[in-house]
Design an enzyme around this catalytic site. Structure first.
Site, PDB file in Angstrom:
ATOM      1  N   TRP A 192       0.842  -1.132  -0.087  1.00 39.41           N
ATOM      2  CA  TRP A 192       0.136   0.213   0.173  1.00 39.41           C
ATOM      3  C   TRP A 192       0.960   1.173  -0.116  1.00 39.41           C
ATOM      4  CZ3 TRP A 192      -0.104   4.068   2.911  1.00 39.41           C
ATOM      5  CH2 TRP A 192      -1.265   5.164   2.868  1.00 39.41           C
ATOM      6  N   ASP A 205     -16.761  10.978  -2.271  1.00 43.03           N
ATOM      7  CA  ASP A 205     -16.183   9.763  -1.927  1.00 43.03           C
ATOM      8  C   ASP A 205     -17.045   9.209  -0.825  1.00 43.03           C
ATOM      9  OD1 ASP A 205     -13.697   7.794  -0.876  1.00 43.03           O
ATOM     10  OD2 ASP A 205     -13.138   8.891  -2.898  1.00 43.03           O
ATOM     11  N   ARG A 243      -9.765  -3.183   8.865  1.00 50.48           N
ATOM     12  CA  ARG A 243     -10.551  -1.742   8.886  1.00 50.48           C
ATOM     13  C   ARG A 243     -11.853  -1.935   9.288  1.00 50.48           C
ATOM     14  NH1 ARG A 243     -12.227   2.455   4.002  1.00 50.48           N
ATOM     15  NH2 ARG A 243     -11.448   4.477   5.007  1.00 50.48           N
ATOM     16  N   LYS A 253     -17.030   5.162  -8.203  1.00 51.23           N
ATOM     17  CA  LYS A 253     -15.699   4.968  -7.871  1.00 51.23           C
ATOM     18  C   LYS A 253     -15.989   3.421  -7.069  1.00 51.23           C
ATOM     19  CE  LYS A 253     -11.805   6.222  -5.102  1.00 51.23           C
ATOM     20  NZ  LYS A 253     -11.232   7.244  -4.280  1.00 51.23           N
ATOM     21  N   TRP A 254     -15.606   2.561  -7.600  1.00 46.93           N
ATOM     22  CA  TRP A 254     -15.537   1.228  -6.791  1.00 46.93           C
ATOM     23  C   TRP A 254     -14.486   0.820  -6.127  1.00 46.93           C
ATOM     24  CZ3 TRP A 254     -18.741  -3.531  -9.713  1.00 46.93           C
ATOM     25  CH2 TRP A 254     -18.605  -4.556  -8.901  1.00 46.93           C
ATOM     26  N   ASP A 255     -14.572   0.874  -4.775  1.00 49.55           N
ATOM     27  CA  ASP A 255     -13.412   0.731  -4.049  1.00 49.55           C
ATOM     28  C   ASP A 255     -13.406  -0.711  -3.253  1.00 49.55           C
ATOM     29  OD1 ASP A 255     -11.236   1.210  -2.441  1.00 49.55           O
ATOM     30  OD2 ASP A 255     -12.115   2.902  -1.225  1.00 49.55           O
ATOM     31  N   ASP A 284      -3.082   5.099  -3.309  1.00 45.78           N
ATOM     32  CA  ASP A 284      -3.791   5.935  -2.244  1.00 45.78           C
ATOM     33  C   ASP A 284      -2.396   7.262  -1.900  1.00 45.78           C
ATOM     34  OD1 ASP A 284      -5.978   5.689  -1.980  1.00 45.78           O
ATOM     35  OD2 ASP A 284      -6.020   4.374  -0.097  1.00 45.78           O
TER      36      ASP A 284
HETATM   37  C1  DGJ Z   1      -9.647   3.803  -0.181  1.00 44.45           C
HETATM   38  C2  DGJ Z   1      -9.342   4.564  -1.419  1.00 44.45           C
HETATM   39  O1  DGJ Z   1      -8.192   4.185  -2.107  1.00 44.45           O
HETATM   40  C3  DGJ Z   1      -9.526   6.155  -1.232  1.00 44.45           C
HETATM   41  O2  DGJ Z   1      -9.251   6.736  -2.428  1.00 44.45           O
HETATM   42  C4  DGJ Z   1     -10.766   6.299  -0.482  1.00 44.45           C
HETATM   43  O3  DGJ Z   1     -11.739   6.231  -1.414  1.00 44.45           O
HETATM   44  C5  DGJ Z   1     -11.110   5.381   0.742  1.00 44.45           C
HETATM   45  N1  DGJ Z   1     -10.744   4.141   0.482  1.00 44.45           N
HETATM   46  C6  DGJ Z   1     -12.375   5.880   1.577  1.00 44.45           C
HETATM   47  O4  DGJ Z   1     -12.556   4.996   2.176  1.00 44.45           O
END
Ligand code: DGJ
Length: 743
Positions: free
Chosen positions: A199, A366, A443, A476-478, A548
């Site tokens: 990460w 977001d 998390r 945005k699919w996280d 990130d």
């Molecule tokens: C992780 C993502 O990479 C971030 O850009 C953001 O969307 C956060 N999650 C939100 O919890």
């Protein structure tokens, strides 16, 4: 025609004007690999290219023939335990507990174009763009049929491979291991290259000598991962960015993978890629079939840039949704680093108002808009709006954003739940976890069982409801955790080994369903930044949040490594605030933009905290990007100097017709009393004259290639410079040169 077949000798030669790939059926009816590399002229017979040698202490195929040991014959699709003791591409268990396969050639078929891979993403092409060879093999005793599919693209040094298994017997067969591709590359010591990290520093470039034994990169995390990318390459030790032979493989898959080279003691390098066999077991019932994901094989005789150009071309033209593949992407403002979870509608609107003034085209809301999501320990899976934060709902907010002249985008994390959520309380059986064992959080969240179609359907309905009732053009699919304690309440005890693969098939199903219902949706994939940056995702989501880590200097390495395989059009890159939230570094605003320009560009900050001067600078940055984004996103991207080797990084994009180019130069630290600095720009028209937009200077193409843009030039007065250099004296300096052919 690109597939030549000698029916008598049973030799297959896939070729185009760049590459050749040759294999044959040998005496025992198994397949023998003959050659892969630069194009060689077709000749009808390859028998003189067959290599054999007596190998002491080896198992042989025929009693009277001591040179037929599979252990040292180059294999096309090796199976386990039958005399080739190297790593296998396929391994199965039969009901009697045995595992020996005798896969014999049966027949072949060729066809123009390529067919769609059921249930999984894959490259696509028209009938006149590629040709496919299918080899049919059979294990007579069990009835297992194996189809090897090879597609050669007409104008690219690319072959894609995949495997289909079909159980034509009457007993169950358990697939223990099925890789998508394996190639035995002989007689040369190579370097092995992979993209690895963590990460915040994903896809760093690694290169080391391949030595006897196995060198593997892999994921067993349920996602392709931050740690390794489903990519591996073998480069000639002298191969550079622009010269030399490179063999590579990339897997069109987003789940567990294995990419490895098994170097045997004769220096044959078995390069392979596929689903990771760890905890993978698939029960193939009689008449059942199973497809492997698709592997993309690129051979380059023009070094690493040659390899990357092939991947970029292939993915921009044959993988990414054609609706977006060549379309300029909107400039984004994302509120994550600006507000995190702490926002109200008023705050969002005030950010959006400023964003619109700056020239931003799409506002992305977001994490934090749903359920009771005030902290990151709650509400994932409850995809309905938090009216305390957004009293006018998503619909109301989207309208206001639209009224400001921007499109609206929304964040989801569809694969997850928190214990503090309705979905988890109502359906505890929908969460992945092993009965009687502690289910470990990450998390504060847990993974939904996407192996269960009911779960996929439920999430689809919730998302569809939101997307159908507001003007949302972007998602945005996280995905923010990996899978541990893998066990599905939906699957029976014998099928638990299928969960990891079924999970990712479920993710693909949801993508398919959403895009079928909302075909104009632009999806950005994300997984705690770049934890699932792979061709499988790219098939559905034309752009991926790269990391990130938005610090410009960290991004040099991340974007440089990512560009080995993935096109600029896929690399999400935003300008964020300083001190940077991930590393605390303070970099100049122009450098932050100069790095992010080489990606799908946007901002990730609270613009209301900017000074007037910064606002003006950002307006100019956005104008620049809008003017040049086709070139930046879809031009041919070439790496010039590596951040893994130097204090300086350089890269460029150019149009194929050599009319325009943008060249970027970055330095990490400023060096006192340093040597002269230049940026050499290869590949333009040598006799043409190019003008640099930023300073009006003109250079010929051959000057640019051989001398370069002089950074430490004695420029004074007439061109408006009062310094002795184009470079500034500062850490984290950068320059962009926009070149246009003038004659
Ligand atoms: C992780 C993502 O990479 C971030 O850009 C953001 O969307 C956060 N999650 C939100 O919890």
């Amino acid at each position: 025609m690109s597939i030549f077949i000698n029916e008598q000798e049973k030799t297959f030669h896939l070729t185009n004007d760049k590459i050749s790939y040759i294999f044959r059926v040998m005496e025992n009816k198994q397949l023998e690999h003959i050659y892969y590399g630069s194009k060689i002229a077709f000749s009808d017979s390859v028998s003189r290219l067959v290599e054999r040698s007596f190998r002491p202490v080896s198992v042989v195929e025929f009693d009277n023939d001591l040179i037929t040991c599979l252990d040292s014959i180059k294999q096309e699709f090796p199976s386990s335990g039958g005399g080739d003791f190297r790593e296998a591409a396929i391994d199965v268990t039969f009901e009697n507990g045995s595992h020996i396969l005798e896969l014999e050639y049966n027949s072949y078929k060729t066809a123009k174009g390529k067919t769609k891979l059921p249930g999984m993403p894959a490259t696509f092409a028209n009938q006149d763009e590629c040709e496919t060879l299918t080899i049919f093999m059979k294990d007579e005793l069990s009835g297992l049929e194996v189809e090897l599919n090879y597609t050669i693209f007409n104008t690219l040094p690319v072959i894609t491979r995949l495997v289909r298994l079909h159980n034509n017997g009457d007993e169950n067969i358990t697939i223990e291991r099925l890789l998508s591709a394996s190639v035995d590359i002989p007689d040369q010591k190579y370097d092995v290259i992979h993209l690895s990290g963590l990460w915040g520093r994903e896809r760093h470039f690694y290169r080391s000598p391949a030595e006897p034994g196995v060198k593997a990169v892999y994921s067993t995390r349920g996602a392709s991962s931050h740690h390794h990318n489903p990519f591996i390459a073998l480069a000639h030790p002298e191969a550079t960015e622009n010269h030399g032979n490179v063999y590579s493989m990339n897997l069109v898959y987003s789940g567990n993978f294995l990419a490895q080279v098994d170097v045997d003691n004769y220096y044959v390098n078995r390069l392979m890629i596929g689903i990771h066999p760890n905890r993978f077991q698939w029960k193939l019932k009689p008449h059942g079939e199973f497809y492997s994901p698709e592997a993309v094989l690129v051979f380059s005789d023009k070094g690493l840039n040659g390899m990357s150009h092939a991947y970029h071309d292939l993915y921009n033209n044959h993988l990414i949704n054609p609706k977006w593949a060549h379309k300029a992407r909107p400039v984004v403002m994302n509120n994550w680093e600006g507000t995190y979870l702490d926002f109200t509608e008023d705050k969002i609107i005030s950010i959006a108002e400023t964003a619109s003034e700056l020239g931003v085209e799409l506002f992305v809301l977001d994490d934090g808009w749903f359920g009771k999501r005030d902290l990151d320990n709650s509400s994932l899976g409850d995809w309905y709006v938090n009216k305390e934060k957004l009293p006018n709902g998503i619909d109301g907010l989207a309208k206001k954003i639209n009224d400001l002249g921007m499109e609206f985008g929304l964040w989801f994390e569809p694969e997850m739940s928190n214990s503090d959520s309705h979905i988890m309380k109502e359906h505890p059986e929908w969460i992945i976890g092993t009965p009687g064992r502690f289910r470990k959080p990450a998390r504060f969240q847990y993974v939904l069982d996407y192996g269960n179609p009911e779960v996929v359907e439920h999430i689809f309905e919730m998302m569809d409801d939101i997307l159908s009732n507001a003007n949302i053009s972007y998602v945005k699919w996280d995905m923010n955790r990996n899978i541990s304690e893998a066990y599905s309440a939906y699957l029976d005890s014998e099928s638990q080994g299928e969960l990891m693969h079924r999970y990712i098939l479920g993710v693909y199903t949801l993508y398919d369903k959403l895009l079928e219902r909302h075909p104009n949706l632009l999806i950005e994939s994300c997984a705690s930044g770049g934890g699932r940056f792979d061709p499988g995702m790219l098939y559905y989501a034309p752009q991926i949040w790269t990391s990130d880590d938005s610090d410009a200097i960290e991004r040099l390495k991340i974007q440089y490594g990512t560009s080995m395989v993935y096109p600029v059009s896929s690399i999400g890159a935003h300008v964020s605030a300083v001190p940077n939230h991930q590393v605390g570094r303070i970099t100049p605003l122009d450098t932050r933009a100069n790095v992010a320009f080489f990606g799908v560009f946007g901002y990730e900050l609270d613009p209301n905290k900017l000074t007037e001067e910064e606002m003006q600078e950002i307006k100019e940055q956005i104008k620049y990007y809008k003017r040049n984004r086709e070139l930046l996103l879809f031009g041919e991207f070439t790496r010039l100097a590596s951040p893994f080797e130097e204090n300086e990084t350089m890269w460029m994009v150019k149009t194929k017709d050599k009319e325009q180019a943008i060249v970027a130069w970055f330095q990490v630290l400023s060096i006192p009393n340093d040597g002269y600095r230049r940026v050499r720009v290869p590949g333009l028209d040598p006799s043409a004259l190019y003008k640099i937009e930023e300073n009006g200077l003109q250079y010929t193409g051959s000057e640019l290639e051989n001398i370069g843009i002089v950074l430490t030039a004695p420029i004074r007065g007439e061109l408006g410079f009062d310094d002795t250099a184009i470079m500034n004296k500062r850490d984290f300096d950068s320059k962009i040169f926009t070149l246009r052919k003038v004659k």
